[in-house]
Write a protein that holds these residues in place. Structure first.
Motif, mmCIF file in Angstrom:
data_model
loop_
_atom_site.group_PDB
_atom_site.id
_atom_site.type_symbol
_atom_site.label_atom_id
_atom_site.label_comp_id
_atom_site.label_asym_id
_atom_site.label_seq_id
_atom_site.Cartn_x
_atom_site.Cartn_y
_atom_site.Cartn_z
ATOM 1 N N GLN A 5 3.548 30.064 65.075
ATOM 2 C CA GLN A 5 3.542 29.997 63.613
ATOM 3 C C GLN A 5 3.251 31.379 63.032
ATOM 4 O OE1 GLN A 5 4.337 27.673 61.503
ATOM 5 N NE2 GLN A 5 4.713 26.114 63.038
ATOM 6 N N PRO A 6 3.951 31.769 61.963
ATOM 7 C CA PRO A 6 3.677 33.069 61.340
ATOM 8 C C PRO A 6 2.297 33.081 60.691
ATOM 9 C CG PRO A 6 5.334 31.865 60.097
ATOM 10 C CD PRO A 6 5.043 31.062 61.306
ATOM 11 N N LYS A 7 1.614 34.206 60.844
ATOM 12 C CA LYS A 7 0.259 34.335 60.307
ATOM 13 C C LYS A 7 0.226 35.035 58.956
ATOM 14 C CE LYS A 7 -1.671 34.508 64.926
ATOM 15 N NZ LYS A 7 -2.252 35.366 65.951
ATOM 16 N N ASN A 8 1.359 35.591 58.536
ATOM 17 C CA ASN A 8 1.427 36.275 57.247
ATOM 18 C C ASN A 8 2.860 36.217 56.715
ATOM 19 O OD1 ASN A 8 2.890 38.645 58.335
ATOM 20 N ND2 ASN A 8 0.963 39.006 59.421
ATOM 21 N N SER A 9 3.034 36.590 55.466
ATOM 22 C CA SER A 9 4.357 36.479 54.834
ATOM 23 C C SER A 9 5.364 37.474 55.398
ATOM 24 C CB SER A 9 4.242 36.629 53.319
ATOM 25 O OG SER A 9 3.654 37.852 52.978
ATOM 26 N N HIS A 10 4.913 38.610 55.900
ATOM 27 C CA HIS A 10 5.845 39.578 56.489
ATOM 28 C C HIS A 10 6.433 39.029 57.787
ATOM 29 C CE1 HIS A 10 3.408 42.102 53.784
ATOM 30 N NE2 HIS A 10 4.575 42.686 53.571
ATOM 31 N N ALA A 11 5.596 38.393 58.595
ATOM 32 C CA ALA A 11 6.087 37.769 59.823
ATOM 33 C C ALA A 11 7.026 36.609 59.488
ATOM 34 C CB ALA A 11 4.916 37.293 60.678
ATOM 35 N N LEU A 12 6.757 35.894 58.401
ATOM 36 C CA LEU A 12 7.611 34.783 57.988
ATOM 37 C C LEU A 12 9.016 35.272 57.633
ATOM 38 C CD1 LEU A 12 7.842 31.771 57.401
ATOM 39 C CD2 LEU A 12 6.977 32.231 55.105
ATOM 40 N N VAL A 13 9.115 36.432 56.999
ATOM 41 C CA VAL A 13 10.433 37.010 56.667
ATOM 42 C C VAL A 13 11.231 37.245 57.937
ATOM 43 C CG1 VAL A 13 11.571 39.099 55.824
ATOM 44 C CG2 VAL A 13 9.758 38.052 54.486
ATOM 45 N N VAL A 14 10.596 37.856 58.935
ATOM 46 C CA VAL A 14 11.303 38.144 60.188
ATOM 47 C C VAL A 14 11.660 36.842 60.900
ATOM 48 C CG1 VAL A 14 11.174 39.346 62.400
ATOM 49 C CG2 VAL A 14 10.192 40.389 60.363
ATOM 50 N N ARG A 15 10.793 35.855 60.813
ATOM 51 C CA ARG A 15 11.101 34.554 61.425
ATOM 52 C C ARG A 15 12.367 33.950 60.811
ATOM 53 N NH1 ARG A 15 7.529 30.147 63.800
ATOM 54 N NH2 ARG A 15 9.002 28.444 64.026
ATOM 55 N N TYR A 16 12.496 34.037 59.484
ATOM 56 C CA TYR A 16 13.711 33.534 58.841
ATOM 57 C C TYR A 16 14.937 34.342 59.270
ATOM 58 C CZ TYR A 16 11.231 30.282 55.824
ATOM 59 O OH TYR A 16 10.483 29.241 55.349
ATOM 60 N N LEU A 17 14.789 35.642 59.427
ATOM 61 C CA LEU A 17 15.915 36.457 59.905
ATOM 62 C C LEU A 17 16.323 36.042 61.316
ATOM 63 C CD1 LEU A 17 14.926 40.005 58.606
ATOM 64 C CD2 LEU A 17 16.720 38.513 57.719
ATOM 65 N N ILE A 18 15.343 35.641 62.124
ATOM 66 C CA ILE A 18 15.635 35.168 63.483
ATOM 67 C C ILE A 18 16.325 33.804 63.427
ATOM 68 C CG2 ILE A 18 14.574 34.339 65.627
ATOM 69 C CD1 ILE A 18 12.406 36.534 65.184
ATOM 70 N N GLU A 19 15.769 32.885 62.637
ATOM 71 C CA GLU A 19 16.316 31.530 62.554
ATOM 72 C C GLU A 19 17.738 31.511 61.983
ATOM 73 O OE1 GLU A 19 13.608 29.015 60.434
ATOM 74 O OE2 GLU A 19 12.072 29.193 61.988
ATOM 75 N N TYR A 20 18.001 32.377 61.026
ATOM 76 C CA TYR A 20 19.322 32.426 60.387
ATOM 77 C C TYR A 20 20.129 33.635 60.881
ATOM 78 C CZ TYR A 20 17.634 28.960 57.009
ATOM 79 O OH TYR A 20 17.158 27.823 56.419
ATOM 80 N N HIS A 21 19.894 34.053 62.101
ATOM 81 C CA HIS A 21 20.516 35.281 62.614
ATOM 82 C C HIS A 21 22.032 35.210 62.625
ATOM 83 C CE1 HIS A 21 21.538 38.450 65.614
ATOM 84 N NE2 HIS A 21 20.603 39.087 64.927
#
Length: 106
Positions: A5-21
């Protein structure tokens, strides 16, 4: 893909870039997630300096921004931005792990 799970909003952005790669994403995709700071956090990540190379992360993230136009439910034309990272998946995974485990510094 099993990511912690992302611990901050910056990590969440990268997670979305990974999920929607493969297909990319837009704010329309993120409205259901109630994540309105995507554009701001993405810009902050791009402006930040990589600790390994010493250069701007925007050079390696390679975000492709495409303006899209669509009719809304009232028939009016609206424009939004579609984001797609052209960076390799391995880079995005490493960046996600780094941002998730370290405090973000601009």
């Amino acid at each position: 893909m099993n990511l912690p799970q992302p611990k901050n909003s910056h990590a969440l952005v990268v997670r979305y870039l990974i999920e929607y790669h493969n297909k990319g994403l837009s704010m329309i995709d993120l409205m259901g997630e109630a994540f309105y700071k995507f554009q701001t956090r993405l810009l902050e990540i791009e402006k930040s300096i990589s600790t390994t190379t010493g250069s701007s992360r925007s050079l390696t993230l390679k975000i492709n921004r495409v303006p899209m136009t669509k009719k809304n439910r009232f028939g009016h034309s609206m424009t939004y931005t579609h984001y797609k990272s052209l960076a390799p998946m391995s880079y995005l995974l490493n960046l996600y792990e780094f941002l998730n485990n370290n405090k973000f510094k601009l």
